[in-house]
Design a protein around this motif. Sequence first.
Motif, mmCIF file in Angstrom:
data_model
loop_
_atom_site.group_PDB
_atom_site.id
_atom_site.type_symbol
_atom_site.label_atom_id
_atom_site.label_comp_id
_atom_site.label_asym_id
_atom_site.label_seq_id
_atom_site.Cartn_x
_atom_site.Cartn_y
_atom_site.Cartn_z
ATOM 1 N N VAL A 115 0.837 -1.192 0.000
ATOM 2 C CA VAL A 115 0.000 0.000 0.000
ATOM 3 C C VAL A 115 0.879 1.251 0.000
ATOM 4 C CG1 VAL A 115 -1.877 1.226 1.152
ATOM 5 C CG2 VAL A 115 -1.709 -1.270 1.366
ATOM 6 N N GLY A 116 0.631 2.152 -0.943
ATOM 7 C CA GLY A 116 1.371 3.407 -1.003
ATOM 8 C C GLY A 116 1.285 4.008 -2.390
ATOM 9 N N PHE A 117 1.963 5.131 -2.596
ATOM 10 C CA PHE A 117 1.990 5.771 -3.911
ATOM 11 C C PHE A 117 3.288 6.533 -4.067
ATOM 12 C CE2 PHE A 117 1.059 9.507 -1.577
ATOM 13 C CZ PHE A 117 0.970 10.627 -2.395
ATOM 14 N N SER A 118 3.407 7.292 -5.142
ATOM 15 C CA SER A 118 4.598 8.082 -5.430
ATOM 16 C C SER A 118 5.787 7.149 -5.643
ATOM 17 C CB SER A 118 4.840 9.098 -4.296
ATOM 18 O OG SER A 118 5.770 10.081 -4.674
ATOM 19 N N SER A 127 5.488 -5.956 -7.946
ATOM 20 C CA SER A 127 4.403 -6.863 -7.571
ATOM 21 C C SER A 127 3.532 -7.208 -8.761
ATOM 22 C CB SER A 127 3.553 -6.214 -6.471
ATOM 23 O OG SER A 127 2.445 -7.026 -6.139
ATOM 24 N N ASN A 128 3.129 -6.206 -9.519
ATOM 25 C CA ASN A 128 2.225 -6.436 -10.643
ATOM 26 C C ASN A 128 2.868 -7.310 -11.716
ATOM 27 O OD1 ASN A 128 0.727 -3.065 -10.586
ATOM 28 N ND2 ASN A 128 0.519 -4.794 -9.179
ATOM 29 N N ASN A 129 4.172 -7.172 -11.924
ATOM 30 C CA ASN A 129 4.855 -8.011 -12.904
ATOM 31 C C ASN A 129 4.995 -9.454 -12.438
ATOM 32 O OD1 ASN A 129 5.065 -6.033 -14.798
ATOM 33 N ND2 ASN A 129 7.285 -5.829 -14.715
ATOM 34 N N LEU A 130 4.780 -9.683 -11.152
ATOM 35 C CA LEU A 130 4.728 -11.048 -10.634
ATOM 36 C C LEU A 130 3.307 -11.606 -10.692
ATOM 37 C CD1 LEU A 130 7.036 -10.653 -7.494
ATOM 38 C CD2 LEU A 130 7.578 -11.890 -9.606
ATOM 39 N N GLY A 131 2.375 -10.778 -11.165
ATOM 40 C CA GLY A 131 0.990 -11.206 -11.263
ATOM 41 C C GLY A 131 0.173 -10.952 -10.015
ATOM 42 N N ILE A 132 0.703 -10.129 -9.101
ATOM 43 C CA ILE A 132 0.031 -9.861 -7.821
ATOM 44 C C ILE A 132 -0.454 -8.414 -7.791
ATOM 45 C CG2 ILE A 132 0.216 -9.945 -5.310
ATOM 46 C CD1 ILE A 132 0.693 -12.645 -6.727
ATOM 47 N N ALA A 133 -1.715 -8.225 -7.468
ATOM 48 C CA ALA A 133 -2.289 -6.883 -7.374
ATOM 49 C C ALA A 133 -1.752 -6.158 -6.143
ATOM 50 C CB ALA A 133 -3.813 -6.973 -7.302
ATOM 51 N N SER A 134 -1.811 -4.827 -6.188
ATOM 52 C CA SER A 134 -1.356 -3.995 -5.073
ATOM 53 C C SER A 134 -2.250 -2.760 -5.012
ATOM 54 C CB SER A 134 0.117 -3.603 -5.248
ATOM 55 O OG SER A 134 0.301 -2.932 -6.491
ATOM 56 N N LEU A 135 -2.128 -1.989 -3.936
ATOM 57 C CA LEU A 135 -3.050 -0.873 -3.728
ATOM 58 C C LEU A 135 -2.327 0.467 -3.803
ATOM 59 C CD1 LEU A 135 -5.974 -0.080 -3.138
ATOM 60 C CD2 LEU A 135 -5.429 -0.173 -0.694
ATOM 61 N N HIS A 136 -2.626 1.227 -4.853
ATOM 62 C CA HIS A 136 -2.125 2.595 -4.999
ATOM 63 C C HIS A 136 -3.004 3.484 -4.142
ATOM 64 C CE1 HIS A 136 -1.539 6.566 -6.833
ATOM 65 N NE2 HIS A 136 -0.381 6.111 -7.295
ATOM 66 N N ALA A 137 -2.429 4.040 -3.078
ATOM 67 C CA ALA A 137 -3.204 4.785 -2.089
ATOM 68 C C ALA A 137 -2.246 5.650 -1.281
ATOM 69 C CB ALA A 137 -3.942 3.808 -1.163
ATOM 70 N N PRO A 138 -2.766 6.585 -0.490
ATOM 71 C CA PRO A 138 -1.880 7.439 0.308
ATOM 72 C C PRO A 138 -0.914 6.646 1.180
ATOM 73 C CG PRO A 138 -4.125 8.272 0.375
ATOM 74 C CD PRO A 138 -4.186 6.949 -0.324
ATOM 75 N N PHE A 231 -1.400 16.255 -11.673
ATOM 76 C CA PHE A 231 -0.044 16.743 -11.937
ATOM 77 C C PHE A 231 0.048 18.096 -11.233
ATOM 78 C CE2 PHE A 231 0.185 13.344 -14.789
ATOM 79 C CZ PHE A 231 1.482 13.224 -15.300
ATOM 80 N N THR A 232 0.635 18.086 -10.043
ATOM 81 C CA THR A 232 0.579 19.258 -9.175
ATOM 82 C C THR A 232 1.935 19.933 -9.032
ATOM 83 O OG1 THR A 232 0.844 17.756 -7.280
ATOM 84 C CG2 THR A 232 -1.384 18.426 -7.834
ATOM 85 N N VAL A 267 -7.557 8.739 -23.544
ATOM 86 C CA VAL A 267 -6.890 9.436 -22.443
ATOM 87 C C VAL A 267 -7.966 10.011 -21.530
ATOM 88 C CG1 VAL A 267 -5.295 11.253 -21.748
ATOM 89 C CG2 VAL A 267 -4.932 10.046 -23.910
ATOM 90 N N ARG A 268 -7.906 9.661 -20.247
ATOM 91 C CA ARG A 268 -8.854 10.203 -19.274
ATOM 92 C C ARG A 268 -8.088 11.087 -18.298
ATOM 93 N NH1 ARG A 268 -12.912 5.940 -16.703
ATOM 94 N NH2 ARG A 268 -13.693 7.918 -15.885
ATOM 95 N N PHE A 269 -8.356 12.386 -18.349
ATOM 96 C CA PHE A 269 -7.683 13.341 -17.484
ATOM 97 C C PHE A 269 -8.479 13.569 -16.192
ATOM 98 C CE2 PHE A 269 -5.851 14.741 -21.607
ATOM 99 C CZ PHE A 269 -4.513 14.766 -21.258
ATOM 100 N N ASP A 270 -7.797 14.243 -15.255
ATOM 101 C CA ASP A 270 -8.424 14.740 -14.021
ATOM 102 C C ASP A 270 -8.972 13.635 -13.127
ATOM 103 O OD1 ASP A 270 -7.928 17.432 -14.799
ATOM 104 O OD2 ASP A 270 -9.709 17.370 -16.080
ATOM 105 N N MET A 271 -8.341 12.478 -13.144
ATOM 106 C CA MET A 271 -8.730 11.421 -12.213
ATOM 107 C C MET A 271 -8.184 11.767 -10.826
ATOM 108 S SD MET A 271 -10.538 9.600 -14.151
ATOM 109 C CE MET A 271 -10.841 8.113 -13.196
ATOM 110 N N PRO A 272 -8.961 11.540 -9.769
ATOM 111 C CA PRO A 272 -8.592 12.038 -8.428
ATOM 112 C C PRO A 272 -7.584 11.155 -7.699
ATOM 113 C CG PRO A 272 -10.701 10.935 -8.319
ATOM 114 C CD PRO A 272 -10.296 10.909 -9.770
ATOM 115 N N MET A 273 -6.437 10.934 -8.330
ATOM 116 C CA MET A 273 -5.385 10.123 -7.722
ATOM 117 C C MET A 273 -4.047 10.839 -7.885
ATOM 118 S SD MET A 273 -7.715 7.967 -9.435
ATOM 119 C CE MET A 273 -6.961 7.052 -10.768
ATOM 120 N N GLY A 274 -3.251 10.819 -6.834
ATOM 121 C CA GLY A 274 -1.929 11.432 -6.910
ATOM 122 C C GLY A 274 -1.656 12.361 -5.752
ATOM 123 N N HIS A 275 -0.814 13.358 -6.002
ATOM 124 C CA HIS A 275 -0.354 14.269 -4.954
ATOM 125 C C HIS A 275 -1.308 15.450 -4.780
ATOM 126 C CE1 HIS A 275 3.361 12.034 -5.837
ATOM 127 N NE2 HIS A 275 3.772 12.386 -4.649
#
Length: 287
Positions: A115-118, A127-138, A231-232, A267-275
């Motif tokens: 769990v994490g981001f940045s 993890s994903n290249n091993l076929g395992i999902a992970s959580l992009h989150a604060p 993109f902040t 392309v989908r812009f302005d998705m509420p994920m990131g910094h």
Amino acid sequence: MTNNTSITNRVSPKPLKKGDKIALVAPARFASKKLINEASELIEKAGFTPIVFDGLDSRSNQFGGDDEHRASLLNQAFCDTSIRAALALRGGYGSSRLLSLLDVEAYLKDPTWIVGFSDITALHAWSNNLGIASLHAPVASTMKSTNEEDVQWIWDTLSGNPPRVFDGTIVGGNLSVLYSLLGTSYFPDCTDSYLFIEDLDEFLYHIDRMMVSLKLAGVFEQARGLIVGSFTDLKDNTKEYGQSIDNPFGLNYKEIINNHVPEGYLVRFDMPMGHGERNYPIILGAP
């Protein structure tokens, strides 16, 4: 060059139950005892059990201990089957230095939620290249400044109750980290997936350089489309940002991105994920 090993079988770590253990880890920047205590309280408040390994507050210059130490704490979490998630305390820089030191065998035997981001993007890609999902989150250090609903959704998602389910597999994360992984086996496999990107505190021409690299590497031919988060605090070659003369790049980040993807590309812009204040948790590498 991108990772050309297509993932044929993706799985998610087991959902958490109330009381399950969540290990705190510092794969990049060092973490203070105050932050560790605050993160432990957040985990307890959410109904889970925080695990704090000996030496978690170690420091080696900007890192949370040397590479071997930081990797060993992650591997402890992967090897202990009672630990169901590993929550990063901070981002910054340093996670990519650990990739060759991680215990793949233990992780595949009983996957743990990462769990994490940045900067944690490097661990997600691994993890994903091993076929395992992970959580992009604060990460823990940004939870206080993140929308409360998004923080609650972290715990909901880990418990197997994500508030939203995206149609299709998403991989990616921080653009600068992804750029650093190009040409290695750790760059995420984008085949039939949507590539997610976000970034912070970059010059506009840096964004352009990274998009050019993704284009030349054939990433957009592999991925089904592009999901663009926040993109902040972007900068330009102007006096306002410390340059001696005004020499603006001339395009904003959306124009730069659109300039490098194929014609008609999704392309989908302005998705509420990131910094930003919103950092909606999304599962990367989901089945």
